[in-house]
Design an enzyme around this catalytic site. Structure first.
Site, PDB file in Angstrom:
ATOM      1  N   LYS A   1       0.833  -1.198   0.000  1.00 30.64           N
ATOM      2  CA  LYS A   1       0.000   0.000   0.000  1.00 30.64           C
ATOM      3  C   LYS A   1       0.875   1.259   0.000  1.00 30.64           C
ATOM      4  O   LYS A   1       2.097   1.192   0.239  1.00 30.64           O
ATOM      5  CB  LYS A   1      -0.911  -0.036   1.232  1.00 30.64           C
ATOM      6  CG  LYS A   1      -1.863  -1.248   1.277  1.00 30.64           C
ATOM      7  CD  LYS A   1      -2.864  -1.086   2.420  1.00 30.64           C
ATOM      8  CE  LYS A   1      -3.494  -2.382   2.862  1.00 30.64           C
ATOM      9  NZ  LYS A   1      -4.475  -2.189   3.950  1.00 30.64           N
TER      10      LYS A   1
ATOM     11  N   TYR B   1     -12.079  -2.991  -3.027  1.00 32.96           N
ATOM     12  CA  TYR B   1     -12.608  -2.995  -1.662  1.00 32.96           C
ATOM     13  C   TYR B   1     -14.135  -3.122  -1.618  1.00 32.96           C
ATOM     14  O   TYR B   1     -14.753  -2.790  -0.595  1.00 32.96           O
ATOM     15  CB  TYR B   1     -12.159  -1.724  -0.937  1.00 32.96           C
ATOM     16  CG  TYR B   1     -10.716  -1.787  -0.445  1.00 32.96           C
ATOM     17  CD1 TYR B   1     -10.235  -2.888   0.270  1.00 32.96           C
ATOM     18  CD2 TYR B   1      -9.835  -0.730  -0.675  1.00 32.96           C
ATOM     19  CE1 TYR B   1      -8.923  -2.944   0.721  1.00 32.96           C
ATOM     20  CE2 TYR B   1      -8.516  -0.777  -0.212  1.00 32.96           C
ATOM     21  CZ  TYR B   1      -8.066  -1.891   0.484  1.00 32.96           C
ATOM     22  OH  TYR B   1      -6.766  -1.947   0.941  1.00 32.96           O
TER      23      TYR B   1
ATOM     24  N   ASN C   1      -1.404  -0.185   7.554  1.00 31.99           N
ATOM     25  CA  ASN C   1      -0.878  -1.518   7.861  1.00 31.99           C
ATOM     26  C   ASN C   1      -0.144  -2.163   6.693  1.00 31.99           C
ATOM     27  O   ASN C   1       0.056  -3.372   6.652  1.00 31.99           O
ATOM     28  CB  ASN C   1      -1.975  -2.416   8.442  1.00 31.99           C
ATOM     29  CG  ASN C   1      -3.087  -2.684   7.462  1.00 31.99           C
ATOM     30  OD1 ASN C   1      -3.009  -2.289   6.303  1.00 31.99           O
ATOM     31  ND2 ASN C   1      -4.122  -3.362   7.921  1.00 31.99           N
TER      32      ASN C   1
ATOM     33  N   HIS D   1      -1.842  -5.421   1.601  1.00 33.56           N
ATOM     34  CA  HIS D   1      -3.067  -6.197   1.388  1.00 33.56           C
ATOM     35  C   HIS D   1      -2.644  -7.585   0.939  1.00 33.56           C
ATOM     36  O   HIS D   1      -1.718  -7.725   0.139  1.00 33.56           O
ATOM     37  CB  HIS D   1      -3.940  -5.562   0.295  1.00 33.56           C
ATOM     38  CG  HIS D   1      -5.004  -6.507  -0.179  1.00 33.56           C
ATOM     39  ND1 HIS D   1      -6.205  -6.629   0.480  1.00 33.56           N
ATOM     40  CD2 HIS D   1      -5.022  -7.418  -1.186  1.00 33.56           C
ATOM     41  CE1 HIS D   1      -6.929  -7.573  -0.131  1.00 33.56           C
ATOM     42  NE2 HIS D   1      -6.226  -8.060  -1.143  1.00 33.56           N
TER      43      HIS D   1
ATOM     44  N   GLU E   1      -9.151 -11.188  -7.363  1.00 26.42           N
ATOM     45  CA  GLU E   1      -8.231 -10.056  -7.206  1.00 26.42           C
ATOM     46  C   GLU E   1      -7.106 -10.111  -8.251  1.00 26.42           C
ATOM     47  O   GLU E   1      -6.709  -9.086  -8.792  1.00 26.42           O
ATOM     48  CB  GLU E   1      -7.647 -10.043  -5.793  1.00 26.42           C
ATOM     49  CG  GLU E   1      -8.683  -9.651  -4.743  1.00 26.42           C
ATOM     50  CD  GLU E   1      -8.195  -9.783  -3.301  1.00 26.42           C
ATOM     51  OE1 GLU E   1      -8.968  -9.451  -2.398  1.00 26.42           O
ATOM     52  OE2 GLU E   1      -7.038 -10.221  -3.080  1.00 26.42           O
TER      53      GLU E   1
HETATM   54  O1  CDP Z   1      -6.181  -6.389   5.290  1.00 19.24           O
HETATM   55  P1  CDP Z   1      -6.962  -7.430   6.067  1.00 19.24           P
HETATM   56  O2  CDP Z   1      -7.489  -8.552   5.194  1.00 19.24           O
HETATM   57  O3  CDP Z   1      -6.177  -7.918   7.254  1.00 19.24           O
HETATM   58  O4  CDP Z   1      -8.230  -6.671   6.707  1.00 19.24           O
HETATM   59  P2  CDP Z   1      -9.699  -6.456   6.129  1.00 19.24           P
HETATM   60  O5  CDP Z   1     -10.659  -6.830   7.198  1.00 19.24           O
HETATM   61  O6  CDP Z   1      -9.873  -7.070   4.793  1.00 19.24           O
HETATM   62  O7  CDP Z   1      -9.779  -4.856   5.997  1.00 19.24           O
HETATM   63  C1  CDP Z   1      -9.186  -4.191   4.904  1.00 19.24           C
HETATM   64  C2  CDP Z   1      -8.364  -3.039   5.425  1.00 19.24           C
HETATM   65  O8  CDP Z   1      -9.238  -2.097   6.038  1.00 19.24           O
HETATM   66  C3  CDP Z   1      -7.352  -3.381   6.509  1.00 19.24           C
HETATM   67  O9  CDP Z   1      -6.138  -3.878   6.001  1.00 19.24           O
HETATM   68  C4  CDP Z   1      -7.176  -2.032   7.190  1.00 19.24           C
HETATM   69  O10 CDP Z   1      -6.309  -1.194   6.453  1.00 19.24           O
HETATM   70  C5  CDP Z   1      -8.583  -1.456   7.110  1.00 19.24           C
HETATM   71  N1  CDP Z   1      -9.359  -1.662   8.350  1.00 19.24           N
HETATM   72  C6  CDP Z   1      -9.348  -0.677   9.321  1.00 19.24           C
HETATM   73  O11 CDP Z   1      -8.692   0.354   9.148  1.00 19.24           O
HETATM   74  N2  CDP Z   1     -10.061  -0.852  10.492  1.00 19.24           N
HETATM   75  C7  CDP Z   1     -10.758  -1.982  10.697  1.00 19.24           C
HETATM   76  N3  CDP Z   1     -11.423  -2.138  11.850  1.00 19.24           N
HETATM   77  C8  CDP Z   1     -10.775  -2.996   9.725  1.00 19.24           C
HETATM   78  C9  CDP Z   1     -10.060  -2.817   8.547  1.00 19.24           C
HETATM   79 MG    MG Z   2      -8.861  -8.384   3.614  1.00 18.34          MG
END
Ligand code: CDP
Ligand code: MG
Length: 155
Positions: free
Chosen positions: A11, A51, A114, A117, A128
């Protein structure tokens, strides 16, 4: 387990901090091979497709804003158990809960920064990869792969 493919996106925060290829190098050292790599600036349409599963969630607008803010590096990695291996290496979504030794546990502090992805299942990986690499990937094998696979007995 036969070879799987997974999408990773470094990212904007990873590129801005100058650690994008350091992170990618962890995946390569683990034994996965790159079969596609792209550096691009994501537009809003692409971000909304990527997303779509999060549309309506409280963090959705921020997420789209962050990934469109500055270029990213997308890559497809291939190898045995690639999806689970990469997810484990990336660590928990919320970096303060991520294990030390994981990418987020080592380099990140908050969810919206973070760094990475990574696809979470075979179906999402396939869709994807189609979204990010519509022209396909480059298929090849390396001699070393047989030393990291259960498929063939090394001789
Ligand atoms: O990236 P990952 O699959 O671990 O998480 P996700 O549940 O698919 O969420 C996508 C992205 O949204 C995350 O990587 C975070 O950057 C963001 N996110 C966030 O900022 N706060 C949350 N409570 C959940 C997700
Ligand atoms: Mg995810």
């Amino acid at each position: 387990m036969s070879a799987e493919r997974t999408l990773v996106v470094l990212k904007p925060d990873a590129l801005q901090r100058g650690i994008a290829f350091e992170i990618l190098s962890r995946f390569e050292k683990r034994g996965l091979r790159f079969v596609a790599v792209r550096l691009l600036k994501v537009d809003r349409t692409m971000a909304e497709k990527h997303y779509a599963v999060h549309k309506g969630k409280f963090f959705y607008n921020d997420l789209v804003g962050v990934i469109t803010a500055s270029p990213v590096v997308a890559a497809v990695l291939e190898g045995p158990n690639a999806i689970a291996v990469v997810r484990a290496m990336v660590g928990s979504t919320r970096p303060h809960e991520a294990s030390e030794g994981s990418i987020r546990g080592d380099y990140a502090l908050v969810g919206l920064r973070n760094l990475v992805h990574a696809s979470d299942a075979p179906e999402t990986a396939a869709s994807e990869i189609r979204l990010w690499f519509p022209d396909g990937i480059v298929e090849y094998t390396r001699d070393i792969d047989r030393w990291m696979s259960e498929d063939k007995a090394p001789s």
